[in-house]
Design a protein around this motif. Structure first.
Motif, PDB file in Angstrom:
ATOM      1  N   GLU A  28      -7.027  59.259  21.353  1.00 47.77           N
ATOM      2  CA  GLU A  28      -7.056  60.192  20.222  1.00 47.77           C
ATOM      3  C   GLU A  28      -5.642  60.131  19.672  1.00 47.77           C
ATOM      4  N   HIS A  45      -5.668  52.321  17.665  1.00 49.02           N
ATOM      5  CA  HIS A  45      -5.864  53.665  18.229  1.00 49.02           C
ATOM      6  C   HIS A  45      -4.909  53.986  19.366  1.00 49.02           C
ATOM      7  N   LYS A  92     -11.062  53.748  15.748  1.00 46.41           N
ATOM      8  CA  LYS A  92     -10.310  53.119  14.642  1.00 46.41           C
ATOM      9  C   LYS A  92      -9.782  51.750  15.064  1.00 46.41           C
ATOM     10  N   PRO A 108     -14.024  50.570  21.109  1.00 45.82           N
ATOM     11  CA  PRO A 108     -12.553  50.615  21.084  1.00 45.82           C
ATOM     12  C   PRO A 108     -11.919  49.322  21.583  1.00 45.82           C
ATOM     13  N   PHE A 111      -5.646  57.806  14.716  1.00 51.31           N
ATOM     14  CA  PHE A 111      -5.620  56.802  15.790  1.00 51.31           C
ATOM     15  C   PHE A 111      -6.708  57.115  16.812  1.00 51.31           C
ATOM     16  N   HIS A 112      -7.864  57.563  16.316  1.00 47.60           N
ATOM     17  CA  HIS A 112      -9.000  57.826  17.200  1.00 47.60           C
ATOM     18  C   HIS A 112      -9.515  56.506  17.781  1.00 47.60           C
TER      19      HIS A 112
END
Ligand code: T4K
Length: 373
Positions: A195, A192, A189, A13, A185-186
């Motif tokens: 979540e 993000h 991704k 992330p 928008f996890h």
């Protein structure tokens, strides 16, 4: 080859400056508003509307529930058919099934692995109510062809745009195609909110009902008009989204740089097929780095070989959805040769903001070593 054992995963992330995030956290502490359409939620919604250049945004706690809300919105008769792709994440098909509808799988195109628009019409029956294609890896579907089929047969088009944040087609944000688009928008991704998800659409009459559906169907203190769910995005998620939105330009540039390096190093390997979707017509977001390996045996071999060297690639999307234990008995007779073969040969290579070009070189060196053997 020099031994570097730091693990490299398929993704990692993006994290904003901690200081910046903390300013939002301070605001949450002061306001003591944690969820239920707070200030940050509303700011994030407005910012996204502007960024995606679309009429309306409904934020949700994740992308999957957004898909379910969108399907519920149209109040389709139970058992109706929705034409979709089997080459996707579980969520797409599960959302259709959990909505009491029947997924009808359409094969995909080898050129970009999106739904094959030339095979949609033959699947349309009296029961068909919608088309739910996926802009897989951020590769845009043939939105114009799909729109004209939908118009001809009076079908709703709901895009799973989970991977397609920031993609543009014909100079327009991808959010402007179809009746509704769902973005995820996890944390995995490119953009993000830990979540999170959003529905993007231009018909403002959808807004009231979607906003009610995500909050138990409640209209006001004394009126509950719909049987709704709880799918609200909270203030911490919105804070992360607001922070990350400011970095989009940087995120996209970095991912493009990584993609170009992979292409430079891998394109001469005959066993590997890469994808180029950017063109005069398409602004791509470099969301994933999918490649097709020449055979399933080599795909499995390379996956294991890389894992032995601490590089953890993924087989997004294998098995294809029609082969899942929960679906396969229903789809025994359905022939999906391109999706099947793509699922057998696909690998998604590591790509994320923090990945250095040296890391890309390391991944490519091991890939080359595998094919030399
Ligand atoms: N439609 C499509 C087409 C989708 O791809 C998705 C989600 C959806 C709908 C539904 O949207 P959401 O409801 O999720 O918003 C991941 C994601 O969980 C999922 O969001 C995503 N698609 C799917 C393609 O990938 P996994 O099970 O492969 O993720 P996981 O936990 O194995 O993570 C992959 C790698 O990322 C790990 O190896 C390490 C790294 N990672 C992951 C997380 C969560 C981190 O470094 N830190 C983290 O916090 O599903």
């Amino acid at each position: 080859m020099e031994k570097n054992n730091t693990p490299i995963y398929v993704t990692k992330p993006y994290l904003p400056e901690k200081e910046k995030f903390n300013q939002y956290i301070d605001f949450i502490w002061e306001s003591c508003s944690l969820t239920n359409q707070g200030t940050l939620h509303n700011d994030f919604q407005d910012s996204l509307r502007e960024y995606l250049n679309v009429g309306n945004i409904t934020l949700t706690v994740n992308g999957h529930l957004a898909l379910e809300l969108a399907l519920r919105m149209f109040d389709f008769e139970q058992g109706s058919e929705v034409i979709t792709t089997p080459f996707t994440f579980a969520s797409t098909t599960h959302a259709i099934t959990l909505s009491g509808l029947k997924p009808v799988f359409c094969d995909i195109k080898e050129s970009d692995l999106t739904i094959d628009e030339n095979k949609i019409e033959e699947l349309i029956t009296e029961q068909t109510v919608a088309i739910l294609p996926v802009h897989v890896y951020g590769h845009p579907c043939n939105v114009e062809a799909i729109e004209s089929i939908a118009k001809k047969y009076g079908l709703i088009v709901l895009y799973d745009a989970a991977h397609a944040f920031a993609v543009k087609v014909n100079g327009k944000s991808i959010a402007n195609y179809g009746d509704i688009s769902m973005f995820s928008f996890h944390a995995t991704k490119l953009f993000h909110s830990i979540e999170g998800g959003a529905l993007a659409y231009n018909k403002s009459e959808y807004a009231e009902i979607l906003n009610a559906y995500k909050n138990f169907g409640i209209m006001d203190e004394e009126h509950v008009e719909y049987v709704g769910r709880n799918a609200k995005m909270n203030e911490f998620q919105a804070a992360m989204g607001l922070c990350n939105l400011d970095s989009m330009e940087d995120i996209l540039l970095k991912r493009k740089e990584i993609t170009l390096r992979y292409r430079e190093l891998l394109e001469s390997i005959p066993e590997i097929q890469m994808f180029h979707v950017e063109s005069d017509k398409t602004e791509y977001n470099y969301a994933y780095l999918p490649v097709l390996i020449n055979t399933k045996e080599n795909r499995e071999g390379l996956y294991d070989f890389l894992a032995e060297h601490n590089i953890f690639v993924r087989k997004y999307f294998y098995p294809i959805v029609s082969d899942y234990e929960c679906y396969k008995d229903l789809y025994n007779e359905v022939k999906l040769p391109v999706a099947q073969e793509s699922g057998d040969r696909v690998l998604t290579l590591p790509i994320y903001h923090e990945l250095s070009l040296e890391d890309v070189d390391r991944v490519c060196l091991f890939i080359k070593e595998y094919f030399k053997k």
